[in-house]
Design a protein around this motif. Structure first.
Motif, PDB file in Angstrom:
ATOM      1  N   UNK A 256      22.518 -29.200   1.276  1.00 45.57           N
ATOM      2  CA  UNK A 256      23.599 -28.315   1.696  1.00 45.57           C
ATOM      3  C   UNK A 256      23.028 -27.138   2.485  1.00 45.57           C
ATOM      4  N   UNK A 257      23.777 -26.684   3.474  1.00 40.48           N
ATOM      5  CA  UNK A 257      23.469 -25.425   4.140  1.00 40.48           C
ATOM      6  C   UNK A 257      24.498 -24.416   3.659  1.00 40.48           C
ATOM      7  N   UNK A 258      24.035 -23.409   2.922  1.00 37.72           N
ATOM      8  CA  UNK A 258      24.906 -22.502   2.174  1.00 37.72           C
ATOM      9  C   UNK A 258      24.609 -21.047   2.523  1.00 37.72           C
ATOM     10  N   UNK A 259      25.517 -20.172   2.106  1.00 34.04           N
ATOM     11  CA  UNK A 259      25.263 -18.732   2.207  1.00 34.04           C
ATOM     12  C   UNK A 259      24.581 -18.203   0.954  1.00 34.04           C
ATOM     13  N   UNK A 260      24.859 -18.794  -0.205  1.00 31.21           N
ATOM     14  CA  UNK A 260      24.180 -18.467  -1.457  1.00 31.21           C
ATOM     15  C   UNK A 260      24.544 -19.533  -2.480  1.00 31.21           C
ATOM     16  N   UNK A 261      24.029 -19.388  -3.706  1.00 36.27           N
ATOM     17  CA  UNK A 261      24.286 -20.368  -4.766  1.00 36.27           C
ATOM     18  C   UNK A 261      25.266 -19.831  -5.811  1.00 36.27           C
ATOM     19  N   UNK A 262      26.004 -18.779  -5.458  1.00 37.81           N
ATOM     20  CA  UNK A 262      26.839 -18.097  -6.438  1.00 37.81           C
ATOM     21  C   UNK A 262      27.866 -18.979  -7.112  1.00 37.81           C
TER      22      UNK A 262
END
Length: 505
Positions: free
Chosen positions: A267-273
């Motif tokens: 995955x390309x994500x902004x964070x793992x929140x």
């Protein structure tokens, strides 16, 4: 009769003496053997212990220094400015001169080969209201003339899917061969390093996550279901179990349904929140920057003295989840004269006000909200306002090759919430240190700039390079997964459907 009694007693005495002697000898041998073992172990261990701890036999050493070393907590990542106390900062005598910021990417010159699925337009540019021309059987726009327009606004901050897909399409054009590139599209999937899934998931969530009155399910949910059926039916997915697939889910709420089926991919994500660690994690996935909303500060001639505001924050103050820190900091800082801490949004000139405020501030707060990250960090970088990051769970783009401690200040949440800790610590950072960090910001700013066509060292190419650094891990996982396929399935060597991992939360 008497003789028998005497001889029996003598035998008993001899037996007792023999047992006593045997027990004594055994005990003595046991003690000697243990003594030998202990002596040999001590003789081998002593020099190692001495070498590992050079202060062990150093006379006249500073006991306070030993105490401080014992109390230092290991910090996550390579973030050198995580503070434990103001006193430690004030007592610091010498800071070695830092080298210019470099992005130490050992795979920087490697061109990533990407196979992209020809998904129907409804999954990508069709979400931007693009349609192919009549009598033209193509799922992709002709970008040689004009690329489809992105709506901008807040949708722009999660628009990496738009820029990456355009860059792949551009890599096939003849003129692209003469420019520095990090990626090239290949038509044969067996020649590819990764398989790219061009679903504009963040845009789909932003525009189509609500259910219309005549709909039972939102368009966002329907497209996720169709995507899973399409991707998992492809030979490329079956061949690798999805481990070499790259899937875009930059908005924290995008792909909430499909991620449970497509989790083996990267995955390309902004964070793992909002992701459980066995669905997304820093080992498997890529963290990408937001696209900043404020304008880049070109030709910045500002200085420490010309920026009157010490600390700046404008945004939503009351947030759920970890965002409680914001309103607690608001009450701690609201009466400081050189601190701007107020509510703000993109409406009613909010972006213009944020641009002016960040450019006139020395430091900009980036505080955890609903999720660990926010676009505010990248707005600060674009404004050359030194970010002060208060978000213990944040993951940052390219941090395996980029040292954020050279241009950011990190403060643990528990420290920031102590009375006067944060404001005193920030006031303690002098002009020289601030100027050094501001100069670093200007040097690394290009790493966070999205543009089309892409340029060497911009955000688009940096993301592709981050994906390229995941390729060895993808291959390792894929090869390991094939160890027992022959014994389990015989000649049927393809991967079976991979169930979602248990214990998600």
């Amino acid at each position: 009769m008497g003789e028998r009694t005497v001889s029996g007693s003598a035998i008993k005495v001899v037996s007792k003496k023999s047992l006593c002697c045997f027990f004594t000898m055994t005990t003595l041998l046991f003690m000697l053997s243990w003594l030998f073992v202990l002596r040999s172990t001590r003789s081998e261990a002593s020099p190692r212990s001495t070498n590992n701890n050079p202060n062990l036999f150093s006379f006249g050493s500073d006991p306070v220094q030993h105490k401080n070393n014992a109390e230092v907590e290991p910090s996550f990542g390579n973030r050198a400015i995580l503070v434990d106390s103001i006193e430690a900062t004030r007592d610091e005598k010498h800071v070695p001169e830092e080298e210019p910021v470099k992005c130490n990417n050992t795979r920087a010159n490697i061109v990533l080969r990407v196979f992209m699925y020809d998904l129907p337009p409804e999954f990508h540019f069709g979400l931007l209201d693009w349609k192919p021309e009549e009598n033209v059987n193509s799922v992709w726009p002709d970008i040689r003339n004009k690329a489809p327009h992105h709506p901008g606004g807040l949708n722009l901050q999660h628009s990496i899917e738009y820029w990456l897909t355009l860059d792949l399409l551009d890599s096939e054009l003849p003129e692209a061969a003469s420019s520095a590139r990090s990626v090239i599209r290949v038509r044969n999937s067996t020649e590819a390093d990764v398989i790219f899934v061009p679903f504009f998931s963040s845009l789909c969530y932003n525009r189509f996550s609500k259910t219309d009155p005549h709909e039972k399910r939102s368009r966002n949910k329907v497209l996720q279901e169709k995507l899973v059926k399409y991707v998992t039916a492809q030979e490329e997915w079956k061949r690798s179990g999805g481990r070499d697939h790259v899937i875009l889910a930059h908005h924290p709420n995008s792909m909430l349904d499909a991620r449970m089926k497509l989790w083996p991919g990267t995955f390309i994500l902004s964070d793992f929140g909002r992701y459980p660690p066995n669905i997304a994690n820093v080992e498997k996935d890529v963290i990408a920057p937001y696209k900043h909303v404020v304008r880049s500060y070109d030709n910045d001639q500002s200085s420490f003295d010309s920026r009157p505001t010490l600390l700046y924050f404008q945004g939503a103050i009351y947030r759920k989840d970890g965002g409680h820190v914001r309103h607690e900091l608001f009450y701690l800082l609201k009466n400081e004269k050189d601190v701007h801490f107020s509510f703000g949004s993109v409406q009613k000139g909010g972006v213009r006000k944020a641009t002016e405020g960040m450019r006139s501030s020395k430091f900009c707060l980036n505080i955890a909200g609903d999720t660990p990250s926010s676009n505010r960090l990248f707005d600060a970088i674009a404004s050359h306002c030194v970010p002060v990051i208060i978000s213990d769970e944040i993951e940052l783009p390219y941090e395996d090759v980029l040292d954020y401690s050279q241009f950011c200040v990190f403060v643990r949440t528990r420290d920031a919430l102590k009375k006067r800790f944060l404001i005193d610590f920030i006031r303690g950072i002098g002009k020289e240190d601030w100027t050094r960090m501001r100069n670093r910001l200007q040097e690394v700013q290009s790493f966070f700039e999205f543009q089309f066509p892409s340029k060497e060292g911009d955000a688009v190419q940096m993301i592709w390079q981050a994906v390229a650094r995941k390729v060895p891990f993808m291959k390792l996982k894929n090869n390991r997964s094939r160890r027992f396929l022959r014994s389990l399935y015989g000649k049927e060597m393809g991967h079976k459907t991979i169930p979602a991992p248990g214990n998600l939360w």
